[in-house]
Each structure stands twice: as structure tokens, then as C-alpha cells.
Design an enzyme around this catalytic site. Structure first.
Site, short mmCIF file in Angstrom:
data_model
loop_
_atom_site.label_atom_id
_atom_site.label_comp_id
_atom_site.label_asym_id
_atom_site.label_seq_id
_atom_site.Cartn_x
_atom_site.Cartn_y
_atom_site.Cartn_z
N CYS A 50 0.82 -1.21 0.00
CA CYS A 50 0.00 0.00 0.00
C CYS A 50 0.86 1.27 0.00
CB CYS A 50 -0.99 -0.03 1.17
SG CYS A 50 -2.37 1.13 0.96
N HIS A 71 -3.75 -5.04 0.41
CA HIS A 71 -3.28 -5.53 1.70
C HIS A 71 -3.44 -7.04 1.82
CE1 HIS A 71 -2.43 -1.87 4.12
NE2 HIS A 71 -3.24 -1.30 3.25
N GLU A 125 -2.07 -9.08 3.83
CA GLU A 125 -2.08 -9.54 5.23
C GLU A 125 -3.49 -9.60 5.79
OE1 GLU A 125 -2.32 -5.12 5.78
OE2 GLU A 125 -1.35 -6.48 4.35
#
Length: 253
Positions: free
Chosen positions: A115, A223, A225
Site C-alpha cells: 500500500c 493488503h 495480510e
């Protein structure tokens, strides 16, 4: 050992002063992928940054507030500048991460950028940013879907044969989206290898032959994660990155 660069916040919970901030999901992602996360200190000292990189086997750049447009776009209209929400530390995070990127390249360590991490990487290497997608990119999708930060909201197309395409085993993937800035002019050493249908760049890699710079480099605008617990292709990003860090460690022993 993966060095993670954290965000900053103006008022931390303990004493209400300037503090570092890091979503536990970054650390959890590194652990699940077989690594040990280390948090980067809030320092502007090149010597300290260099020592942190020396002790780590790879570097992870995370999300957060906007990159200061002074670093890439002095000609921005005031109406666009007002949309930019820079870090609350007076630009120290921008400077620290540019030092960190420089040291990562100098010491040839694997790098994964997420990001804001993709954005500061592109700026550090000489590229520019779209400071505000809604006002600068006509007909763009809504990329600031913070209401669905852990959900797939659109697809991206991947360049065939690219590192990211090889990691996920395909040329399309679903992603989340929580940003209003994006890469504009791609820095000279990089190439765009993931793209949204509206033209927003969703991933960067080194140009062919770039392994002489660092042994592994991947940046993504989304993202992973926040998706890896349900989508194996997002977990694969961290596993391949961590494997590259482990291989780099073996070479340095």
C-alpha cells in the site's frame, strides 16, 4: 528475521504522545509464513537504520498516511493538496523509509512493500504519485473501501510471467482496496505488473535483469495480510517473500 517499518500516530495510548503504530496482522502474516518479525524504531539516524537492515534478512514496508507531495509533486493544485493526509511526525516517516529503502538496496536485502509502502518505494526511486484518485483519475473505481478492508472488492490483471503472476499461479486476482493515492509515473528501475481495469497500478516489480539491485522485490497496492487467512494466493505472497529472506540469510552466512 523480517524488519517491519511501522506507521506513526500523533497520540499513543500509553502517554498520549507521538508513537509508532503497527497492525498485528503484518506480524502475524510474517509468523505464519515462517519468519520472525522485528519492528523498525522511529529514528532518523542513517547509522541506526543501516544497522537494523544489516541484522535483518528482509524488509517489509507497510501502509499508513499519505506520502508528502513535496517529495514528488510540487505543481499540485491546492484543491488536490487539501486531500492529502501526511504523517503526524512532520515528514520523519517519509525520510526514515527513504533511508530504509536506500539501505535495503545498498545491502541487497529482499523487499516487500504494501500500500503506502509501494508509493514511498516508487517515490524513493524517482517516480511520482496520483495524489488523489477521485479528483485526478476520471471514472476510476472507488479505491478507498475502508468499510471492506478485509474483503475482496475488485480484480487486478497481472502481467504474464511476472513475479506476482508466478506466485499466485495465474493472471488475475481479487484484492481489497483502502487507498486514495496511487503510483503515477513508474520509477525507472521498476515496471507495473498488476493493474486495475480503471488504469490504477496495483503492483510493481524490478525490470528484467534487476536482480543485481536486490534478490527479491515486490510491491502491491492492496493488503494481502488482511486476506491471507481466507485466500491462499495472498498467503503465498508472504511465503515466497519469507523464503527469499531465508535464502538471502543462507548466502550471507
Amino acid at each position: 528475521m523480517i524488519l517491519i517499518s511501522p506507521d506513526v500516530e500523533s497520540k499513543g495510548k500509553e502517554f498520549g504522545d507521538l508513537s509508532i503504530s503497527l497492525s498485528a496482522k503484518y506480524e502475524q502474516a510474517v509468523v505464519v509464513a515462517g519468519g520472525v518479525p522485528l519492528t523498525m524504531p522511529a529514528t532518523d539516524s542513517r547509522d541506526v537504520v543501516a544497522e537494523c537492515v544489516r541484522r535483518a534478512d528482509g524488509v517489509l514496508l507497510t501502509g499508513g498516511d499519505d506520502v508528502n507531495p513535496v517529495l514528488y509533486g510540487n505543481g499540485l493544485p491546492e484543491s488536490v493538496r487539501r486531500t492529502v493526509d501526511v504523517t503526524p511526525d512532520g515528514g520523519s516517516r517519509d525520510y526514515r523509509e527513504m533511508l530504509l529503502i536506500d539501505e535495503t538496496f545498498r545491502q541487497r536485502k529482499p523487499l516487500l512493500a504494501i500500500c503506502r509502502g509501494q508509493q514511498i518505494l516508487n517515490v524513493a526511486l524517482g517516480g511520482t504519485l496520483v495524489a488523489d484518485i477521485p479528483s485526478q483519475v476520471p471514472n476510476a473505481l472507488n479505491h478507498r473501501r475502508t468499510d471492506k478492508r478485509g474483503e475482496i472488492v475488485h480484480e487486478v490483471r497481472l502481467t504474464g510471467g511476472s513475479l506476482l503472476a508466478k506466485i499466485i499461479g495465474g493472471q488475475k486476482m481479487g484484492v481489497n482496496s483502502t487507498h486514495h493515492q496511487a503510483v503515477a509515473q513508474v520509477a525507472a528501475p521498476l515496471r507495473a505488473t498488476a493493474m486495475c481495469d480503471d488504469g490504477i497500478i496495483e503492483g510493481l516489480e524490478l525490470k528484467p535483469g534487476g536482480a543485481c539491485w536486490v534478490p527479491f522485490l515486490l510491491s502491491v497496492q492492496f493488503h494481502p495480510e488482511r486476506l491471507m487467512d481466507r485466500y491462499p494466493e495472498h498467503e503465498a505472497i508472504f511465503r515466497v517473500f519469507t523464503r527469499a529472506c531465508g535464502q538471502n540469510r543462507k548466502k550471507s552466512l
